[in-house]
Each structure stands twice: as structure tokens, then as C-alpha cells.
Design a protein around this motif. Structure first.
Motif, mmCIF file in Angstrom:
data_model
loop_
_atom_site.group_PDB
_atom_site.id
_atom_site.type_symbol
_atom_site.label_atom_id
_atom_site.label_comp_id
_atom_site.label_asym_id
_atom_site.label_seq_id
_atom_site.Cartn_x
_atom_site.Cartn_y
_atom_site.Cartn_z
ATOM 1 N N GLY A 6 0.882 -1.462 -0.372
ATOM 2 C CA GLY A 6 -0.271 -0.261 -0.111
ATOM 3 C C GLY A 6 1.112 1.145 0.010
ATOM 4 O O GLY A 6 2.022 1.365 -0.276
ATOM 5 N N SER A 7 0.632 2.476 0.278
ATOM 6 C CA SER A 7 0.803 3.490 -0.286
ATOM 7 C C SER A 7 1.453 4.013 1.247
ATOM 8 O O SER A 7 1.068 3.900 2.624
ATOM 9 N N ALA A 8 2.822 4.617 1.048
ATOM 10 C CA ALA A 8 3.363 5.132 2.808
ATOM 11 C C ALA A 8 2.422 6.071 2.835
ATOM 12 O O ALA A 8 2.742 6.143 4.010
ATOM 13 N N GLY A 13 -1.572 2.038 -3.767
ATOM 14 C CA GLY A 13 -0.390 0.907 -3.368
ATOM 15 C C GLY A 13 0.573 1.529 -5.052
ATOM 16 O O GLY A 13 -0.049 2.464 -5.637
ATOM 17 N N ILE A 14 1.484 0.731 -4.387
ATOM 18 C CA ILE A 14 2.600 0.684 -5.486
ATOM 19 C C ILE A 14 2.485 0.467 -7.006
ATOM 20 O O ILE A 14 3.294 0.612 -7.589
ATOM 21 N N GLY A 15 1.074 -0.431 -7.171
ATOM 22 C CA GLY A 15 1.126 -0.502 -8.257
ATOM 23 C C GLY A 15 1.444 -1.009 -8.772
ATOM 24 O O GLY A 15 2.625 -2.293 -8.295
ATOM 25 N N VAL A 18 -6.578 -8.399 -11.821
ATOM 26 C CA VAL A 18 -6.042 -7.754 -11.895
ATOM 27 C C VAL A 18 -6.028 -6.486 -12.569
ATOM 28 O O VAL A 18 -5.819 -6.419 -13.803
ATOM 29 N N GLU A 19 -6.379 -4.775 -12.163
ATOM 30 C CA GLU A 19 -6.356 -4.377 -12.520
ATOM 31 C C GLU A 19 -5.457 -2.813 -12.307
ATOM 32 O O GLU A 19 -5.755 -2.624 -10.657
ATOM 33 N N SER A 20 -4.370 -2.926 -12.723
ATOM 34 C CA SER A 20 -3.319 -1.970 -11.922
ATOM 35 C C SER A 20 -2.457 -1.062 -12.558
ATOM 36 O O SER A 20 -1.863 -1.745 -14.271
ATOM 37 N N GLU A 21 -1.454 -0.071 -12.679
ATOM 38 C CA GLU A 21 -0.432 0.609 -13.523
ATOM 39 C C GLU A 21 0.075 1.011 -12.218
ATOM 40 O O GLU A 21 -0.378 1.262 -10.967
ATOM 41 N N PRO A 22 1.162 0.905 -12.797
ATOM 42 C CA PRO A 22 2.403 1.313 -11.727
ATOM 43 C C PRO A 22 2.801 2.796 -10.889
ATOM 44 O O PRO A 22 2.366 3.272 -11.866
#
Ligand code: ADP
Length: 460
Positions: free
Chosen positions: A370-372, A396-398, A443-447
Motif C-alpha cells: 500500500g501507499s506509504a 499503493g505501488i501498483g 487485476v487492474e493496476s498501473e505502477p
């Protein structure tokens, strides 16, 4: 029936042709006789020999006409009889006429002609004969017309009879055709339905056989279906056996690996304790790495054990309030500073343990990756006809799209290999649970833009 009728029509038309010839001949004969009579009378009155010409030509022609007519009426005794009597009467008339003509021609012997004229002509001997002949012809024609009429009536009766029979037979044939068609169609569709049922059962993993005792093309289809069912059954059982063996093997191996690992850990502890003063700083550093690696190894083994356990534990259905289930997991593993948003989650009877495993893995990943700064996790549900579609998302980081498939493979991790909490087993477990019940995950994600894990779960 139609053949008989056509024969009758044929016979009738032959009869009609015949009948017409008979009537025509009768007319010609009658006319020739009348011509002779007129010529005879003309000669007697005028004494002109020209009148005798038609007399003699008719005299020549009449025997041929009689002959023709006799042949045509051979099969009719009544006609034959009448014709014979006309012949006799006509012969009598010819004798009478000839005697008068010859007497008149020999004019020297006048008394003879006179006698004949007075005794016969004056007393209308010839006229009576002529009348009788005319009556006979009339009777002859009348009889012929009557026979013709009877024939016509018989024919029209048999035509109407044929029509009735044809309609009855047609009706019977249509009924038989319809009944046999229905019977055959039912028979075939019943057998096909049985095969469809078997195919349906096979597709549901129920390898039954179809019973068919006939001996035709459909039987070979059902035989093939039975062979296919038996082969599939055998292969699936074999596969299940192998799968169980593999799970058993993974379980036993990972379980047994833990004991020597613990032994190695203990040995390093002993070395450290016993040789504390003699150990060089670099050796101490190396010795410190060992427990870390052992912990990672233990993590991997535990993951493997969890993975193997999925198949070992029987699914147990119970009522699950997904909302409560998710909240419990969140309370356990999500740090307090994370912003949580939970949508409307359903309640239904399902395998609680496995659903919990899926959510735990996805939520713990959302925490881990997750996001820091401002971590945010969302859990939501969308209802489909047969499934619930759950989404676990984070900011988060993706993940790079190139790895979207790879992350579900066991031991695949995108993090540094030595990272303690990263074994690459979590998503493999999730995938295995979902695969086992024919559900899916994507999964749906982008860095740098967070990730959303979307999975389906059977309602039933
Ligand atoms: P682990 O988390 O132990 O590495 P997983 O199978 O759970 O193993 O995940 C495999 C990999 O997928 C992880 O190493 C990580 O790189 C990536 N991943 C999983 N979940 C997320 C997420 N929510 N955000 C970003 N990356 C993720």
C-alpha cells in the motif's frame, strides 16, 4: 383402385368408339335400304332406267355393310338377332322388288306385271316390309343407345366409388404416416434426449452411461458416448489420484523439512553461545544471516503447507456475513492509520474458511504494497446472476501490466527475494481456491496508481 378405374375408362372409351361405329353403320345400312326403296318406287312410277342405278349400287353395297355390322355386334345377341331379322326382311323385299322390276322390264308379257302390281304393290306388300325394317332399325338404335347409357352410368358410378375409396385410402395412409412419423420422431428424440442428458451429466463431472439396446446409427453414437464417458471417468479419477498424491507429497515434505531447519537454527545458536569469544566479527555476521534465511525458509514452508492444505480440508458450508468477516480481517491486519472503505457486502451460505483465506491474502497484500503516506483500502461487491464480484483495491505501488499474470504463479514475487514477508504464495493460494470452484480473478493496476483485485465467488 385407380388402376382398375383406368381400365374401366379404357374399356368404356373402346366401347364408345365401337358403339359410334355401330350407330354410323346402322345409319348407312338403313339409308342404303331406303335409297333402294326410293329408287325402286321411282322406277316403277316413271319407268326410267336411271332410277335403277342407285338401286343396284345399294344392292351391291348392302351385303358388305351387313357383314361389317355383324362383326361389330358379335358380342351382343340381341343386336345379332335383330340384324338377322332385318336381313331376312330385306331379302324378302329384294325378292319382291326384283320380281316386279323383271316383270316390268319384260313389257311384252304385260299381264304378269299387272298381276304382280295389283296383287302385291297395290296391297302395299313392299311398304309393310319397309315399315318392319324401319321399326327394326329404330329398335336396334334404341337398344344401342340404352346400352351406351347403362355403360355411362356404370362408369360414373365407379368413378365416384373410386373417389370415395381414394379419399378413404388417402385418409388411412395419412393417418398411418402421421402416427408412424410421430412414433419414430418420439423414439428418436427420446434416445437423443437421453444422450443429451448423459452429455450434460458428463459436463457436470458425472460420468454416467446411456442405455441403448437398438442396433442403428444412433446406437453407435451412444456407444461412442459411453466410451467417452468411461475414458473421461478413468482419466479424471487418475488425475484426482495424482493430485492427491502431489498434495500429500507437498504436505509431508514441507512438514518434514521444518524439523531439520529448527536443528540448523539450534546448532548456530550453540556455536554462537559456545564460541562467542573466539568468533571473528565476519564469522559472527555470517552466523547472524543464518536465522534470517531460516525464517524465510520457514515462511516458504508454511506457505507451501497452506497451499497443500487447501485441497486437504473439506469445504464446509455455513452462513457467512461477508461484512463481518471482512471487518474482522481488517481489525486484525490493517494498521490504524489506513483509511478503509467497505461497501455493501452480502450474507450467504458458503465455505467460510476459503473465502476468509482469499480476503486475508488480498487485504494483507493491500497493506504490504500500500501507499506509504496516505494508505487507503477499499472493499466492495457487485452482484451478478450467479456470482458475487468482490473488489479489493489500494492506492499503493501498483503492478506493471507485464506481471499481471505472473503474480498468481506460486513463489513468484516482484519483491527482493530475501524480503522476509514476501514468499510469492499468497496469490497462488487465492488462485487455487478460486480455480477449484470455477471462479476467476483479475487485476487492474498501473505502477504508482494502486491496484484492484477483482474476483468472483459462487452464490451457490
Ligand atoms: P507475496 O506477497 O508473498 O510476495 P503474493 O503471491 O501475495 O506473494 O504476491 C505476489 C506478488 O504480487 C507480490 O510479490 C507483489 O509484487 C505483487 N502484489 C501482490 N499484491 C499487490 C498489491 N496489492 N499491490 C502491488 N503489488 C502486489
Amino acid at each position: 383402385v385407380n388402376y382398375t378405374l383406368s381400365q374401366q375408362v379404357n374399356q368404356n372409351s373402346t366401347f364408345l368408339t365401337n358403339s359410334e361405329t355401330i350407330i354410323r353403320n346402322s345409319g348407312r345400312l338403313n339409308k342404303s335400304i331406303i335409297d333402294m326403296q326410293s329408287a325402286f318406287r321411282g322406277y316403277l312410277l316413271t319407268d326410267d332406267d336411271d332410277f335403277l342405278e342407285p338401286y343396284y349400287s345399294s344392292l351391291k353395297e348392302i351385303p358388305t355393310l351387313f357383314k361389317e355390322q355383324s362383326q361389330l355386334v358379335q358380342e351382343y345377341p340381341v343386336h345379332r338377332q335383330r340384324l338377322d331379322s332385318i336381313k331376312v326382311l330385306h331379302q324378302e323385299w329384294i325378292d319382291y322388288a326384283n320380281s316386279l322390276i323383271s316383270a316390268k322390264k319384260k313389257l311384252g308379257d304385260k299381264g304378269d306385271y299387272e298381276t304382280l302390281f295389283n296383287t302385291r304393290f297395290r296391297k302395299q306388300f313392299g311398304q309393310k316390309l319397309n315399315n318392319q325394317i324401319s321399326d327394326k332399325f329404330r329398335e336396334f338404335d334404341r337398344y344401342e343407345y340404352k346400352v351406351r347409357q347403362v355403360r355411362r352410368e356404370t362408369l360414373s358410378e365407379s368413378i365416384s366409388q373410386t373417389n370415395t375409396y381414394s379419399i378413404i385410402f388417402l385418409g388411412v395412409i395419412i393417418c398411418i404416416g402421421a402416427i408412424s412419423t410421430i412414433y419414430i420422431v418420439r423414439l428418436i428424440s427420446k434416445r437423443i434426449a437421453a444422450m443429451v442428458n448423459v452429455a450434460h451429466n458428463i459436463s457436470n463431472g458425472n460420468f454416467v452411461n446411456v442405455e441403448d439396446n437398438q442396433n442403428d446409427e444412433l446406437t453407435s453414437l451412444s456407444t461412442s458416448l459411453n466410451i467417452m464417458s468411461a475414458t473421461l471417468n478413468k482419466n479424471i479419477r487418475e488425475l484426482e489420484k495424482r493430485n492427491n498424491e502431489l498434495n500429500q507429497f507437498a504436505y509431508v515434505v514441507s512438514h518434514d523439512l521444518k524439523a531439520p531447519l529448527r536443528g540448523i537454527y539450534n546448532v548456530t545458536q550453540w556455536i554462537e553461545e559456545d564460541l562467542q569469544t573466539e568468533l571473528s566479527p565476519s564469522l559472527k555476521r555470517y552466523l547472524n544471516i543464518i536465522p534470517e534465511r531460516i525464517a524465510r525458509m520457514e515462511g516458504l514452508i508454511d506457505g507451501l503447507l497452506d497451499y497443500a492444505r487447501i485441497a486437504r480440508e473439506k469445504p464446509l458450508k455455513e452462513y457467512v456475513d461477508v461484512n463481518i468477516l471482512v471487518r474482522d480481517i481488517v481489525d486484525d491486519i490493517v494498521p490504524k492509520d489506513t483509511e478503509i472503505s467497505i461497501g455493501r457486502l452480502p450474507g450467504f451460505a458458503t465455505d467460510k474458511l476459503r473465502l476468509e483465506q482469499v480476503f486475508s491474502n488480498l487485504i494483507s497484500n493491500a497493506v504490504k504494497y500500500g501507499s506509504a503516506e496516505h494508505p487507503r483500502i477499499g472493499i466492495d461487491c457487485h452482484e451478478l446472476p450467479k456470482f458475487y464480484e468482490f473488489t479489493v483495491s489500494d492506492n499503493g505501488i501498483g503492478i506493471d501490466p507485464g506481471y499481471h499474470d505472473k503474480i498468481f504463479v506460486i513463489f513468484q514475487t516482484l519483491r527482493e527475494k530475501n524480503a522476509k514477508e514476501s514468499t510469492g504464495i499468497g496469490l497462488a493460494i487465492v488462485k487455487k481456491i478460486l480455480d477449484d470452484q470455477h471462479c476467476s480473478i483479475r487485476v487492474e493496476s498501473e505502477p504508482g496508481h494502486g491496484s484492484s483485485f477483482i474476483f468472483t465467488w459462487n452464490k451457490n
